[in-house]
Scaffold this motif. Structure first.
Motif, short mmCIF file in Angstrom:
data_model
loop_
_atom_site.label_atom_id
_atom_site.label_comp_id
_atom_site.label_asym_id
_atom_site.label_seq_id
_atom_site.Cartn_x
_atom_site.Cartn_y
_atom_site.Cartn_z
N GLU A 233 0.84 -1.20 0.00
CA GLU A 233 0.00 0.00 0.00
C GLU A 233 0.88 1.24 0.00
O GLU A 233 1.99 1.22 0.52
CB GLU A 233 -0.89 0.05 1.26
N GLN A 358 -8.92 7.44 -0.59
CA GLN A 358 -8.12 6.78 -1.63
C GLN A 358 -8.36 7.46 -2.97
O GLN A 358 -9.49 7.82 -3.30
CB GLN A 358 -8.53 5.32 -1.76
N TYR A 363 -3.74 5.66 -0.79
CA TYR A 363 -4.32 6.42 0.32
C TYR A 363 -3.69 7.82 0.36
O TYR A 363 -2.53 8.00 -0.05
CB TYR A 363 -4.05 5.71 1.65
N LEU A 386 -7.49 3.15 8.81
CA LEU A 386 -8.31 2.70 7.66
C LEU A 386 -7.54 1.66 6.84
O LEU A 386 -8.11 0.64 6.41
CB LEU A 386 -8.68 3.91 6.79
N ASP A 390 -8.86 -2.00 6.16
CA ASP A 390 -9.06 -2.52 4.79
C ASP A 390 -8.31 -3.84 4.61
O ASP A 390 -8.77 -4.77 3.97
CB ASP A 390 -8.58 -1.51 3.75
N ARG A 391 -7.12 -3.89 5.17
CA ARG A 391 -6.27 -5.08 5.03
C ARG A 391 -6.89 -6.28 5.76
O ARG A 391 -6.95 -7.38 5.24
CB ARG A 391 -4.90 -4.74 5.64
N GLN A 396 -14.42 0.19 9.41
CA GLN A 396 -13.71 1.42 9.04
C GLN A 396 -13.79 2.42 10.19
O GLN A 396 -14.85 2.59 10.79
CB GLN A 396 -14.37 2.03 7.81
#
Ligand SMILES: Cc1cc2nc3c(=O)[nH]c(=O)nc-3n(C[C@H](O)[C@H](O)[C@H](O)COP(=O)(O)OP(=O)(O)OC[C@H]3O[C@@H](n4cnc5c(N)ncnc54)[C@H](O)[C@@H]3O)c2cc1C
Length: 435
Positions: A233, A358, A363, A386, A390-391, A396
């Motif tokens: 990421e 995003q 991000y 976040l 997400d991972r 959230q």
């Protein structure tokens, strides 16, 4: 007078090992080592992620070491405007986030024992015109009713308890805001991120970023001035210095210069006269001045001194413009020597709002519009949470700035070079004259 950032004379910046090679693979590459990037790196590393912070220059080189150190509640836009843009419910959540952002800074400073002169000294907004002052009571009423937060309106005849200047029509105090030494704070954040396990790589400008997969996992290839690296990421935390490596974000951010002067150390009695409660102070104009005492009793006075185009003379010219502005506010400083002048770049979105989330799969958190000390720290932490959610497929985190419309330039007439700033500067000066 030195063309130098005064705050940097008060701090030992951490110096990460310059010879350490970039890791080949990381969970998260964070671009930019200001409050946003370092707060994110600290949060991610504490959760066990392998993090590389990539910085073009040196730690905190951007706005984070150059600012006024005002840790402010609220946003750049007024509350009525915010309610008209986002409705009551979301604006209430935004305002709550702005208050939480001050707590967030205080908590990090406490947890990491960062000696940055953090103090809940409050801020004072001063009215340049009677109609600005008349609006303070209305604003305070809306903020009390909608956000359950108290601001105190200060009549002109009581203003001497707050400021040693007679040019204003009154003021409004928010006791929740704070002040700090921003260079010491960003240095402390960097140490905290490294202690949590993040790697910080200076002189590692990110030049290009491309989607790529590796061993069946999607991620990103980043080419930097110190070689390549692969990241699951990417978090773009480049604020007013956002450049061509992230073109979609660059087109949404207007970089605007702001300048600061500091005087010599003032006698204690004079310092107390100028700012009896050591507030963080700014005025009510669009083209505003912001000022405060430094912990060692210098007057720090900032503003948007000279508009485009910036040349090598801009900083020196800004010093003279700011000195005149400062003496306009405080004639008592007519003979005070100016020791330092410097500038930095603010990031404004076209709607003057913070934005996070995003873009193109990466991000980001940007758009603090001069309210970034607290909000950048907070957004760095929130967007890191976040990323982790997400991972892991978790819930959230609450963040009212994620998902709001993020406008670009009208008609798309902007490629990241703000050709319209002289016009905008003239327009805001005009607005200050008529409104
Ligand atoms: C003069 C001035 C006064 C201010 N006063 C205040 C104040 O009193 N209170 C307040 O709340 N806010 C203030 N602000 C705003 C505040 O400083 C910023 O909002 C905040 O510091 C932004 O932090 P950041 O981490 O997002 O960005 P920055 O601190 O600007 O960091 C961005 C970093 O990204 C790096 N970078 C950019 N591109 C790349 C790349 N391709 N590869 C690697 N690195 C890259 C840059 O070198 C930079 O170090 C002021 C700003 C200025 C300029």
């Amino acid at each position: 007078m030195l063309e130098h950032n005064y705050w940097l004379t008060t701090v030992d910046m951490p110096a990460p090992d310059a010879g350490r090679p970039l890791p080949e693979v990381v969970d998260a590459a964070v671009i930019g080592s200001g409050f946003t990037g370092l707060s994110a790196a600290r949060t991610l590393a504490k959760r066990g992620a392998k993090v590389a912070v990539l910085e073009s220059e040196t730690i905190g080189w951007g706005a984070s070491s150059r600012n006024g150190g005002m840790v402010l509640t609220g946003m750049k836009l007024g509350v009525n405007k915010l309610i008209s843009m986002y409705g009551r419910e979301r604006t209430q959540r935004m305002y709550a986030a702005s208050l939480a952002s001050i707590d967030c800074v205080e908590q990090i400073v406490g947890e990491e024992a960062i000696a940055c002169d953090f103090s809940r000294c409050g801020h004072l907004e001063v009215a340049c015109k009677q109609k600005h002052f008349d609006d303070y009571a209305r604003q305070a009423e809306v903020i009390a009713r909608e956000f359950n937060h108290t601001l105190r309106v200060v009549q002109k005849n009581e203003l001497s308890a707050e400021i040693g200047s007679t040019i204003y029509h009154g003021g409004m105090v928010d006791e929740t805001s704070a002040g700090c030494n921003p260079a010491r704070y960003v240095a402390g954040l960097a140490r905290a991120a490294m202690k949590a396990g993040a790697g910080i790589f200076e002189h590692a400008q990110v030049r290009t970023i491309q989607r790529d997969s590796r061993n069946g996992e999607t991620g990103w290839n980043l080419w930097t001035a110190r070689g390549p690296l692969w990241a699951h990421e990417v978090f773009v935390a480049t604020s007013g210095y956002t450049g061509a490596a992230t073109p979609a974000l660059q087109k949404k951010i207007i970089p605007i210069g702001s300048f600061i002067i500091t005087t010599e150390v003032l006698p204690e009695k004079l310092a107390r006269e100028l700012s009896p409660r050591s507030r963080m102070i700014y005025d009510s104009k669009n083209y505003l001045y912001y000022y405060r005492l430094t912990p060692d009793n210098r007057m720090l006075f900032g503003g948007r001194a000279a508009f485009f185009p910036e040349t090598e003379k801009t900083i020196r010219q800004s010093a003279e413009i700011l000195r005149r502005g400062m003496i306009g506010v405080y004639p008592q400083l007519g003979d005070a020597q100016i020791d330092c002048v410097w500038g930095g770049t603010l990031d404004f979105a076209f709607d003057i709002m913070p934005h996070a989330g995003q873009l193109d799969g990466m991000y980001y958190a940007v758009g603090y519009a001069g309210h970034g000390v607290a909000m950048a720290t907070y957004q760095g932490q929130k967007i890191a949470e976040l990323m982790a959610a997400d991972r892991a497929g978790g819930d959230q985190p609450e963040n009212p700035f994620v998902g709001i419309p993020f406008p670009g330039a009208p008609l798309g007439l902007y490629n990241g070079k703000p050709w319209f700033l002289p016009l905008a500067g003239a327009w805001y000066k005009f607005l200050d004259w008529v409104s």
